[in-house]
Write a protein that holds these residues in place. Sequence first.
Motif, PDB file in Angstrom:
ATOM      1  N   CYS A   1     -46.347  19.030  12.482  1.00  0.00           N
ATOM      2  CA  CYS A   1     -46.989  17.875  13.121  1.00  0.00           C
ATOM      3  C   CYS A   1     -48.408  17.687  12.601  1.00  0.00           C
ATOM      4  O   CYS A   1     -48.855  16.562  12.364  1.00  0.00           O
ATOM      5  CB  CYS A   1     -47.001  18.054  14.639  1.00  0.00           C
ATOM      6  N   LYS A   2     -49.117  18.790  12.434  1.00  0.00           N
ATOM      7  CA  LYS A   2     -50.487  18.716  11.920  1.00  0.00           C
ATOM      8  C   LYS A   2     -50.498  18.121  10.518  1.00  0.00           C
ATOM      9  O   LYS A   2     -51.376  17.316  10.168  1.00  0.00           O
ATOM     10  CB  LYS A   2     -51.108  20.119  11.907  1.00  0.00           C
ATOM     11  N   HIS A   3     -49.518  18.483   9.722  1.00  0.00           N
ATOM     12  CA  HIS A   3     -49.492  18.053   8.327  1.00  0.00           C
ATOM     13  C   HIS A   3     -49.038  16.611   8.163  1.00  0.00           C
ATOM     14  O   HIS A   3     -49.534  15.885   7.292  1.00  0.00           O
ATOM     15  CB  HIS A   3     -48.574  18.977   7.521  1.00  0.00           C
TER      16      HIS A   3
ATOM     17  N   ALA B   1     -52.899  24.106  16.634  1.00  0.00           N
ATOM     18  CA  ALA B   1     -52.614  23.693  15.255  1.00  0.00           C
ATOM     19  C   ALA B   1     -53.529  22.564  14.789  1.00  0.00           C
ATOM     20  O   ALA B   1     -53.494  22.176  13.619  1.00  0.00           O
ATOM     21  CB  ALA B   1     -51.152  23.266  15.140  1.00  0.00           C
ATOM     22  N   GLY B   2     -54.336  22.026  15.711  1.00  0.00           N
ATOM     23  CA  GLY B   2     -55.252  20.945  15.350  1.00  0.00           C
ATOM     24  C   GLY B   2     -54.627  19.568  15.379  1.00  0.00           C
ATOM     25  O   GLY B   2     -55.122  18.638  14.733  1.00  0.00           O
ATOM     26  N   VAL B   3     -53.542  19.412  16.135  1.00  0.00           N
ATOM     27  CA  VAL B   3     -52.856  18.119  16.234  1.00  0.00           C
ATOM     28  C   VAL B   3     -53.548  17.237  17.268  1.00  0.00           C
ATOM     29  O   VAL B   3     -53.918  17.707  18.348  1.00  0.00           O
ATOM     30  CB  VAL B   3     -51.377  18.320  16.642  1.00  0.00           C
TER      31      VAL B   3
ATOM     32  N   THR C   1     -53.438  15.325  20.199  1.00  0.00           N
ATOM     33  CA  THR C   1     -52.406  15.477  21.218  1.00  0.00           C
ATOM     34  C   THR C   1     -52.741  14.704  22.484  1.00  0.00           C
ATOM     35  O   THR C   1     -53.831  14.856  23.046  1.00  0.00           O
ATOM     36  CB  THR C   1     -52.226  16.967  21.576  1.00  0.00           C
TER      37      THR C   1
ATOM     38  N   ASP D   1     -47.201  23.079  13.250  1.00  0.00           N
ATOM     39  CA  ASP D   1     -47.838  23.002  11.932  1.00  0.00           C
ATOM     40  C   ASP D   1     -47.321  21.790  11.150  1.00  0.00           C
ATOM     41  O   ASP D   1     -48.089  21.123  10.437  1.00  0.00           O
ATOM     42  CB  ASP D   1     -47.566  24.287  11.145  1.00  0.00           C
TER      43      ASP D   1
END
Length: 356
Positions: free
Chosen positions: A144-146, A171-173, A175, A142
């Motif tokens: 990382c996503k932010h 988390a939507g990163v 990647t 999370d």
Amino acid sequence: MKIRKEADFISCFDEKTGRYFRTGILVNGKESGKDPFMASFPELLDVGIMGHCIHGKTGLCLKAGVECYQDGLHASHANMSVEDFKSILEQCRGNTFQIALGGCGDPDQHENFEKILKLCRDFQIVVNFTTSGFGMTPELADLCKHYCGAVAVSWYRSKYTMRALEMLLDAGVKTNIHYVLSRDTVAEAVERLKLKKFPEGINAVVFLLHKPVGLGTREKIVSIADSTMKELLSYVNSDEMTYKIGFDSCTVPALLNYSEGINIDSLDTCEGGRWSAYITSDMKMLPCSFDNQEQRWAVDLRKHSIKEAWESKAFDEFRTYFKNACPSCKNQYLCKGGCPICPEIVLCTSKDRSLI
């Protein structure tokens, strides 16, 4: 969009997409068609915040067939302090587009990882990093996503690799997978590409040549005579390729020679000491992280600024290689002789290859 105007060229970086654009040398405001050689300050900094490696100490890297060029099995230095990291950012403000967190260990295991990410945001510098995934958690994903532009997971053929990829993707990163190409792993790479056996949802697979540095042995260096390596280089540029693919700059000579029809505008040769640099956990600045063991071109940032290191005699000596290598080769402007630190990994058989 961030824009840097140098004396004779312009660089642009889109913080949202990670896309980078650089003009050629400008003469009277018009493109000359000639690429600039270097920036006046590093546009990308690889900052080694890790001085030791929890994952490396387990021996799992070697079990996975990956010989760490940072020697994570034995390294036992202190991690970079937040104060040192902040001093780097203060010097980079308005000059550096991206910071890649690295060093000898997984950056997400740094004791002040969240503070470091927040500092990058405060200084408006995009941060990325590569991890083994060994200590990845949903909470870290999370973060990382932010805060992160992208995260790469090293391909260690393990359950924790897959778990890390799953957590980051959930988390939507953005990647990527970093896959080290050695004599032992090229065939697997070809098979996974052809049979679509890399995880779904990843942004790209980025191939990195095995380096004989740290734990890296010369025996595992990929040979240009390897027919499977040639198959890989050919296949990645074919119509059958379904993955987004990337290569490290060390692979450029091989791509020029063996990937027929490749778009040369998609190739980025070594930028060490010209557009990027590496800083160790104890504040030594090097043109490239591959020099982390011998530190032949190191400049101490406790005695000098980043700007002074960039303009130092040591860095100028490093750049001499790119200026003088392979003067009669038609592709010199594209690959500049390949890697100055590990010339044995340069996959080129051209009769015009002539190193200094």
